[in-house]
Design an enzyme around this catalytic site. Structure first.
Site, short mmCIF file in Angstrom:
data_model
loop_
_atom_site.label_atom_id
_atom_site.label_comp_id
_atom_site.label_asym_id
_atom_site.label_seq_id
_atom_site.Cartn_x
_atom_site.Cartn_y
_atom_site.Cartn_z
CD GLU A 54 127.37 -24.67 14.65
OE1 GLU A 54 126.51 -24.37 15.51
OE2 GLU A 54 128.43 -25.27 14.92
CB SER A 169 132.32 -64.26 35.06
OG SER A 169 133.40 -63.34 35.14
#
Length: 368
Positions: A54, A169
């Site tokens: 703001e 992996s």
């Protein structure tokens, strides 16, 4: 014909997203100021301790009295690191303040809205509230529940396997998918893993995107790397200790030599709470992270920790990268949930997003 409130709030949300990777532990907030159905100023919150959205919008140009101010989160009404935004809004003499959602922070929580109304300013709340809540999901959960938002990232073959039986992996997914994961890390304040994953994969677990990659003007904020190491098996020679950034190790071990060994490598060793099964209490762990102002936790871990987070209803989201491969029945699964003996015991997810990333599919699912 004037454009509807949701048109301008969508622009305020677009401004807020500019701070998505830089504002934690503060929320991302955007503000636009409209006069005579024309955008005259906008602002966004960039970093904790910096001016709020703001204030940035109000300082950008001279604001005519009677303007409409759109803000994605209730203006603050308390003195924190910056003065209350609600005072600056009152001084601007707007006709209306349109707010996406009330601030869940108990230090604000409706007080800013009440102060605006007390000055005769028309206040509208709830415009695009769902989008505003999604933007600050971690901050909101921390304020409302005292827990961070937990997202589990997993990579899997088509047959639901995360690694070969021997633990290999690298790599199931494509380079494009691995780069996409970096943006998930960027949004998080902490990356959570287990000592077993560190010992198996020797990951860096750091953010490897530049501020240009993130389209932000501020320097890259590295998430804290959080490792669960109940017995302090890590030696301190693993790769993550060679890379700058905070490392928090939660442990049940009270061995002073092991504590000192890892502290000497730059880690903060934290004594964890033990649960009834003799493991690190995950609820207490997440509560502690929230108290340390961690809004969003991104987990990259093995099937045991991932399964425990889901089984204990601590995970909010799963992001699954599904690769076009088959690893076979002997390979490791994705989630260790133990044996389920009835279909009623299954864990249910809701599909939120599906898209192709490189050769892989990225599934984003919320945990029901």
């Amino acid at each position: 014909m004037s454009r509807p409130h949701h048109y301008w709030m969508a622009e305020a949300l677009r401004q807020a997203r500019k701070g998505l990777y830089s504002t934690p532990p503060n929320p991302s907030v955007g503000c636009v100021i409209v006069f005579d159905d024309a955008l005259i100023s906008c602002g966004w919150h960039g970093y904790s301790g910096g001016p709020h959205a703001e204030v940035n919008a109000l300082l950008a140009v001279e604001i005519p009295a009677g303007a409409d101010i759109y803000v994605t989160l209730e203006p603050c009404s308390h003195h924190g690191r910056t003065p209350p935004c609600v005072d600056a809004l009152i001084d601007a003499k707007p006709a209306r303040v349109i707010v996406a959602m009330q601030d869940p922070n108990p230090q604000v929580s409706g007080q800013g809205l009440d102060q605006l109304r007390a000055q005769g300013i028309d206040v509208i709340v709830g415009v695009l509230e769902d989008a505003a809540r999604e933007l600050n999901r971690g901050f909101i959960k921390r304020m409302e529940q005292g827990l961070p938002f937990v997202s589990i990232k997993m990579a899997s073959s088509l047959d639901g396997r995360s690694a070969l039986k021997n633990g290999s992996s690298q790599w199931i997914t494509s380079a494009a998918a691995r780069r996409d994961v970096q943006f998930l890390r960027a949004r998080a304040a902490a990356i959570l893993t287990s000592a077993q994953t560190v010992l198996d994969d020797d990951p860096s677990l750091n953010l490897r995107l530049s501020k240009q990659d993130l389209k932000q003007i501020f320097e890259v904020r590295q998430p804290v790397r959080v490792v669960l190491d109940s017995r302090l098996r890590l030696s301190g020679s693993e790769k993550l200790f060679t890379i700058p950034g905070d490392i928090w190790i939660y442990t049940l071990s009270e061995d002073p030599d092991r504590h000192e060994r890892l502290a000497a490598r730059g880690a903060t060793v934290i004594q964890a709470t033990e649960d009834a099964a003799g493991r690190i209490d995950l609820v207490a762990l997440l509560q502690d992270l929230a108290q340390r102002e961690i809004n969003d936790v991104h987990s990259e871990c093995g099937q045991r920790l991932a399964g425990a987070l889901i089984d204990q209803q601590l995970a909010d989201q799963v992001v699954l990268y599904l690769a076009p491969h088959l690893l076979g029945s002997a390979a490791r699964g994705i989630f260790d949930l133990g044996e389920l003996t009835a279909m009623e015991q299954r864990k249910t997810c809701s599909m939120r997003d599906v898209r192709q990333i490189g050769d892989d599919l990225r599934l984003t699912l919320s945990i029901d």
